[in-house]
Design an enzyme around this catalytic site. Structure first.
Site, PDB file in Angstrom:
ATOM      1  N   SER A  44      28.742  25.052  67.006  1.00 67.71           N
ATOM      2  CA  SER A  44      28.074  24.870  67.048  1.00 67.71           C
ATOM      3  C   SER A  44      26.650  26.117  66.696  1.00 67.71           C
ATOM      4  O   SER A  44      25.615  26.347  66.448  1.00 67.71           O
ATOM      5  CB  SER A  44      27.180  24.202  68.461  1.00 67.71           C
ATOM      6  OG  SER A  44      27.486  25.040  69.649  1.00 67.71           O
ATOM      7  N   ASP A  82      35.797  27.155  70.360  1.00 65.45           N
ATOM      8  CA  ASP A  82      36.385  25.962  69.243  1.00 65.45           C
ATOM      9  C   ASP A  82      37.417  26.824  68.288  1.00 65.45           C
ATOM     10  O   ASP A  82      37.122  27.890  67.521  1.00 65.45           O
ATOM     11  CB  ASP A  82      34.746  25.918  68.766  1.00 65.45           C
ATOM     12  CG  ASP A  82      34.663  24.620  69.082  1.00 65.45           C
ATOM     13  OD1 ASP A  82      35.072  23.528  69.762  1.00 65.45           O
ATOM     14  OD2 ASP A  82      33.265  23.874  69.082  1.00 65.45           O
ATOM     15  N   GLU A 180      32.353  13.271  72.543  1.00 60.35           N
ATOM     16  CA  GLU A 180      30.900  13.494  72.269  1.00 60.35           C
ATOM     17  C   GLU A 180      30.411  12.389  70.986  1.00 60.35           C
ATOM     18  O   GLU A 180      31.010  12.128  70.373  1.00 60.35           O
ATOM     19  CB  GLU A 180      31.223  14.955  70.843  1.00 60.35           C
ATOM     20  CG  GLU A 180      29.410  15.022  70.358  1.00 60.35           C
ATOM     21  CD  GLU A 180      29.551  16.039  69.680  1.00 60.35           C
ATOM     22  OE1 GLU A 180      30.566  17.116  69.321  1.00 60.35           O
ATOM     23  OE2 GLU A 180      28.232  16.589  69.242  1.00 60.35           O
TER      24      GLU A 180
HETATM   25  O1  KIV Z   1      30.343  23.464  69.403  1.00 59.37           O
HETATM   26  C1  KIV Z   1      29.782  23.334  70.419  1.00 59.37           C
HETATM   27  O2  KIV Z   1      28.606  23.016  70.930  1.00 59.37           O
HETATM   28  C2  KIV Z   1      30.923  22.072  70.348  1.00 59.37           C
HETATM   29  C3  KIV Z   1      29.537  20.951  71.255  1.00 59.37           C
HETATM   30  C4  KIV Z   1      29.135  20.120  71.049  1.00 59.37           C
HETATM   31  C5  KIV Z   1      30.429  20.812  72.726  1.00 59.37           C
HETATM   32  O3  KIV Z   1      31.825  21.528  70.271  1.00 59.37           O
END
Ligand code: KIV
Length: 262
Positions: A44, A82, A180
């Site tokens: 994100s 991520d 989510e």
């Molecule tokens: O990228 C992110 O911040 C996420 C959250 C929404 C869990 O994957």
């Protein structure tokens, strides 16, 4: 606070809810580390930090850069990064990219979007020493392919498919997963169907923890506030007021006064 271990995170199943928050830099990571159990360097960041319309264009190099900053700010907090879109399409590329995370940062685990369809990738990583957090339900990396952000669990078929995804992610060796954008009652059933913690975002209160994007919950992002986001402060208002006060004082030659000079 002492950094949680994977074993300690797993023990939080159906116990004290896990608190996860995103961070993209050392300053905020340091602040969040006083309370949060887990910091997620979410992709994100491509939106809130990078100003892009979705998460898809972030690169491995950019994620590694931000992860190192976060780990420096919060050395005693469990950090998950991520894996960017397109970096885990097959077992070999997933392992090579996840290896970069462990070689080039002190992060503790990687997060992968997908359920049963990604079980082989998760299994390959966990079998080779990489700790994996799953991510099921609404998958932001599928934004373009699905034509938007679609809430999941609206039908019994979708509910069963989510349970199948969660069980596949657990069986593949993930130590926890994010769920989510799922109807709350369905997310509760999903959490009850596995024995590892399920951490929700827009998934109600029947799961084993919560995660929020920091810029959402601190009220920094004004254009759109999703229904599931509680703004704990109005950060945008506070920042704008502070910068406006600074501007007036500079223009009036009130700052710096004698307290702020050498
Ligand atoms: O990228 C992110 O911040 C996420 C959250 C929404 C869990 O994957």
């Amino acid at each position: 606070m002492k950094k949680l271990t994977i074993g300690a995170i797993k023990k939080r199943k159906e116990a004290l809810p896990l608190v996860m928050i995103t961070a993209y830099d050392a300053i905020f990571a340091r602040l969040f580390s006083e309370s949060a159990d887990i910091i997620l360097v979410g992709d994100s960041l491509n939106m809130s930090f990078g100003g892009n319309p979705d998460t898809l264009s972030v690169t491995m190099d950019q994620m590694l850069y931000h992860t190192n900053a976060v780990c420096k700010g919060a050395p005693d907090t469990f950090v998950i990064i991520d894996m960017p879109f397109g970096t885990y399409t097959d077992e070999t590329s997933a392992f090579n990219n996840a290896m970069r995370v462990y070689r080039e940062t002190p992060a503790d685990a990687v997060k992968i979007e997908g359920g049963a369809d990604k079980a082989n990738i998760i299994r390959h990583l966990t079998a080779n020493g990489i700790a994996v957090c799953g991510h099921i339900g609404l998958l932001p990396q599928a934004f373009r392919a699905e034509g938007g952000y679609k809430i999941k669990g609206k039908t019994e078929d979708e509910a069963l498919s989510l349970i199948c995804d969660a069980q596949a992610v657990e069986a593949a060796g993930a130590f926890c997963m994010v769920i989510e954008g799922v109807k709350a009652d369905v997310a509760t059933r999903v959490a009850q169907s596995v024995s590892i913690p399920v951490i929700g975002i827009g998934a109600g209160n029947g799961v084993d923890g919560q995660v929020l994007v920091f810029s959402d919950m601190l009220g920094f992002y004004e254009p759109f506030v999703p229904k599931f986001v509680k703004q704990y402060i109005n950060g945008a208002k506070k920042v704008k007021e502070a910068v406006a006060a600074y501007t007036i004082e500079v223009q009036n030659r009130e700052f710096p006064n004698e307290n702020y000079i050498y």
